[in-house]
Write a protein that holds these residues in place. Structure first.
Motif, PDB file in Angstrom:
ATOM      1  N   ALA A  20      56.668  41.315  46.769  1.00 25.74           N
ATOM      2  CA  ALA A  20      55.952  42.590  46.809  1.00 25.74           C
ATOM      3  C   ALA A  20      56.074  43.322  45.472  1.00 25.74           C
ATOM      4  O   ALA A  20      55.112  43.929  44.985  1.00 25.74           O
ATOM      5  CB  ALA A  20      56.502  43.459  47.937  1.00 25.74           C
ATOM      6  N   ARG A  21      57.248  43.251  44.890  1.00 28.01           N
ATOM      7  CA  ARG A  21      57.479  43.913  43.594  1.00 28.01           C
ATOM      8  C   ARG A  21      56.680  43.238  42.489  1.00 28.01           C
ATOM      9  O   ARG A  21      56.015  43.909  41.679  1.00 28.01           O
ATOM     10  CB  ARG A  21      58.974  43.877  43.278  1.00 28.01           C
ATOM     11  CG  ARG A  21      59.356  44.517  41.957  1.00 28.01           C
ATOM     12  CD  ARG A  21      60.842  44.387  41.693  1.00 28.01           C
ATOM     13  NE  ARG A  21      61.301  43.002  41.755  1.00 28.01           N
ATOM     14  CZ  ARG A  21      61.065  42.089  40.808  1.00 28.01           C
ATOM     15  NH1 ARG A  21      60.354  42.418  39.727  1.00 28.01           N
ATOM     16  NH2 ARG A  21      61.514  40.852  40.931  1.00 28.01           N
ATOM     17  N   ASP A  22      56.720  41.893  42.441  1.00 26.64           N
ATOM     18  CA  ASP A  22      55.980  41.158  41.415  1.00 26.64           C
ATOM     19  C   ASP A  22      54.479  41.391  41.535  1.00 26.64           C
ATOM     20  O   ASP A  22      53.776  41.497  40.514  1.00 26.64           O
ATOM     21  CB  ASP A  22      56.274  39.662  41.533  1.00 26.64           C
ATOM     22  CG  ASP A  22      57.679  39.300  41.067  1.00 26.64           C
ATOM     23  OD1 ASP A  22      58.296  40.113  40.357  1.00 26.64           O
ATOM     24  OD2 ASP A  22      58.161  38.207  41.440  1.00 26.64           O
ATOM     25  N   SER A  27      59.200  46.093  37.638  1.00 30.92           N
ATOM     26  CA  SER A  27      60.445  45.381  37.356  1.00 30.92           C
ATOM     27  C   SER A  27      61.530  45.781  38.344  1.00 30.92           C
ATOM     28  O   SER A  27      61.426  46.801  39.035  1.00 30.92           O
ATOM     29  CB  SER A  27      60.922  45.689  35.934  1.00 30.92           C
ATOM     30  OG  SER A  27      61.337  47.052  35.836  1.00 30.92           O
ATOM     31  N   GLN A  28      62.587  44.986  38.405  1.00 32.81           N
ATOM     32  CA  GLN A  28      63.713  45.310  39.271  1.00 32.81           C
ATOM     33  C   GLN A  28      64.340  46.643  38.871  1.00 32.81           C
ATOM     34  O   GLN A  28      64.675  47.469  39.726  1.00 32.81           O
ATOM     35  CB  GLN A  28      64.766  44.198  39.207  1.00 32.81           C
ATOM     36  CG  GLN A  28      64.319  42.893  39.843  1.00 32.81           C
ATOM     37  CD  GLN A  28      65.354  41.796  39.703  1.00 32.81           C
ATOM     38  OE1 GLN A  28      66.218  41.854  38.824  1.00 32.81           O
ATOM     39  NE2 GLN A  28      65.273  40.778  40.564  1.00 32.81           N
ATOM     40  N   ARG A  29      64.504  46.845  37.577  1.00 28.90           N
ATOM     41  CA  ARG A  29      65.093  48.095  37.100  1.00 28.90           C
ATOM     42  C   ARG A  29      64.221  49.295  37.463  1.00 28.90           C
ATOM     43  O   ARG A  29      64.726  50.329  37.914  1.00 28.90           O
ATOM     44  CB  ARG A  29      65.296  48.034  35.586  1.00 28.90           C
ATOM     45  CG  ARG A  29      65.949  49.294  35.001  1.00 28.90           C
ATOM     46  CD  ARG A  29      66.139  49.146  33.502  1.00 28.90           C
ATOM     47  NE  ARG A  29      67.085  48.089  33.208  1.00 28.90           N
ATOM     48  CZ  ARG A  29      68.404  48.271  33.173  1.00 28.90           C
ATOM     49  NH1 ARG A  29      68.907  49.473  33.437  1.00 28.90           N
ATOM     50  NH2 ARG A  29      69.196  47.279  32.874  1.00 28.90           N
ATOM     51  N   LYS A  30      62.899  49.154  37.284  1.00 28.55           N
ATOM     52  CA  LYS A  30      61.979  50.241  37.604  1.00 28.55           C
ATOM     53  C   LYS A  30      62.004  50.561  39.102  1.00 28.55           C
ATOM     54  O   LYS A  30      61.997  51.739  39.496  1.00 28.55           O
ATOM     55  CB  LYS A  30      60.559  49.853  37.177  1.00 28.55           C
ATOM     56  CG  LYS A  30      59.490  50.889  37.532  1.00 28.55           C
ATOM     57  CD  LYS A  30      59.713  52.219  36.823  1.00 28.55           C
ATOM     58  CE  LYS A  30      58.562  53.169  37.089  1.00 28.55           C
ATOM     59  NZ  LYS A  30      58.783  54.487  36.453  1.00 28.55           N
ATOM     60  N   LEU A  42      71.295  46.492  41.637  1.00 28.59           N
ATOM     61  CA  LEU A  42      71.285  46.405  43.090  1.00 28.59           C
ATOM     62  C   LEU A  42      70.048  45.685  43.610  1.00 28.59           C
ATOM     63  O   LEU A  42      70.142  44.843  44.516  1.00 28.59           O
ATOM     64  CB  LEU A  42      71.378  47.803  43.706  1.00 28.59           C
ATOM     65  CG  LEU A  42      71.481  47.842  45.230  1.00 28.59           C
ATOM     66  CD1 LEU A  42      72.686  47.048  45.710  1.00 28.59           C
ATOM     67  CD2 LEU A  42      71.569  49.280  45.725  1.00 28.59           C
ATOM     68  N   VAL A  43      68.872  45.983  43.064  1.00 30.86           N
ATOM     69  CA  VAL A  43      67.641  45.321  43.519  1.00 30.86           C
ATOM     70  C   VAL A  43      67.745  43.817  43.285  1.00 30.86           C
ATOM     71  O   VAL A  43      67.341  43.014  44.122  1.00 30.86           O
ATOM     72  CB  VAL A  43      66.411  45.902  42.800  1.00 30.86           C
ATOM     73  CG1 VAL A  43      65.158  45.097  43.147  1.00 30.86           C
ATOM     74  CG2 VAL A  43      66.216  47.362  43.169  1.00 30.86           C
ATOM     75  N   SER A  44      68.326  43.431  42.122  1.00 28.30           N
ATOM     76  CA  SER A  44      68.507  42.012  41.825  1.00 28.30           C
ATOM     77  C   SER A  44      69.401  41.350  42.867  1.00 28.30           C
ATOM     78  O   SER A  44      69.115  40.230  43.322  1.00 28.30           O
ATOM     79  CB  SER A  44      69.129  41.848  40.440  1.00 28.30           C
ATOM     80  OG  SER A  44      69.437  40.490  40.180  1.00 28.30           O
TER      81      SER A  44
END
Length: 283
Positions: A20-22, A27-30, A42-44
């Motif tokens: 969903a993010r991709d 990005s994970q950081r965003k 944390l998302v990673s």
């Protein structure tokens, strides 16, 4: 052991969050910033399977990425652990996931059995009764019409081209409470009689004179399908419980059958409701 990186297997939930993010180019950081997480990694860890996000965390992701429809329902279902033998839902995201699972089960249902001691099931309620209940329960005005439409939409269960068989056992109290006043309730009783005449709907009533039956233990919904395992859904005060184990299904099926034995026949039920309707119309 120091110097050796520990590896984790990504969970279906982690993979779904990553996809969903991709898809949205975030990005994970965003994403971490958008949901207010101070830990940059944390998302990673959620996506890798090292950590498991809560249902509230997943709801925050859904809101941040503006995910809607079936994609949102799937994320919530994965977060809530849909498919577990027993699942207790308390928070708003958990309840949303539970509703999504219930609606999905109804879409493939071949038979639904509903024991309802105190209230007419939503699938058999008129819009005015649904609306009145929402007002009385303190639902925000801006949400009422959407909820009314959602509940009315569940009638597809018994009106679609290949409808499910609906077997409802009501307690006498369910038709005695006058929700919305005499006129609104009279319409509800007429509608109930009308729905009971459908070939795939069986409506039975347990009168006060019947004494004890499993109906007095509480309401539950038993959903059977040719495409998925049976489930039992219990709507509690401010929470819900979904049961899937064979033992739970067998127990509730047995209670449903025992209650049906104490109930009036469909014809007697229709006559009983008609008498109450007549008294109501006569004032």
């Amino acid at each position: 052991m120091a110097g050796i990186a520990r590896k984790y297997a990504a969970s279906p939930l982690g993979e779904a969050i990553s996809a969903a993010r991709d898809l949205r180019g975030v990005s994970q950081r965003k994403l971490g910033v958008l949901i207010g997480q101070t830990s940059a990694g944390l998302v990673s860890r959620w996506e890798s399977g090292e950590r498991t996000p809560s249902v509230d965390d997943v709801q925050a992701i859904i809101d941040a990425l503006e995910i809607e429809g079936e994609e949102a329902d799937r994320l919530l279902a994965l977060a809530a652990g849909v498919g577990q033998p027993r699942r207790f839902s308390v928070t708003l995201p958990e309840r949303r996931a539970e509703l999504a699972e219930l609606l999905a089960a109804e879409r493939t249902a071949t038979k639904v059995t509903h024991l309802a001691p105190l209230a007419i099931p939503g699938v058999l309620q008129t819009a005015d009764v649904i609306r009145t209940q929402m007002h009385e329960a303190g639902v925000p005005e801006t949400e009422i019409e959407e909820r009314v439409l959602t509940r009315i939409g569940r009638r597809d269960l018994i009106t679609r081209r290949n409808p499910a068989r609906l077997e409802v056992v009501l307690g006498e109290a369910a038709i005695r409470y006058r929700i919305g006043g005499p006129a609104v309730w009279a319409d509800q009783l007429r509608y109930l009689i009308e729905m009971g005449e459908l070939p795939n709907v069986e409506l039975r009533l347990v009168p006060y004179s019947a004494g004890w039956s499993p109906l007095l233990v509480g309401s539950f919904l038993l959903i059977d399908s040719d495409e998925a395992p049976s489930i039992v859904s219990l709507d509690l005060h401010g929470s819900g419980l979904t049961l899937r184990s064979p033992e739970d299904i067998k127990s509730h099926r047995r209670d449903a059958e025992a209650t049906q034995e104490k109930a009036m026949s469909p014809a007697e039920t229709a006559e009983f409701i008609a008498e109450i309707l007549h008294d109501l119309e006569q004032g």
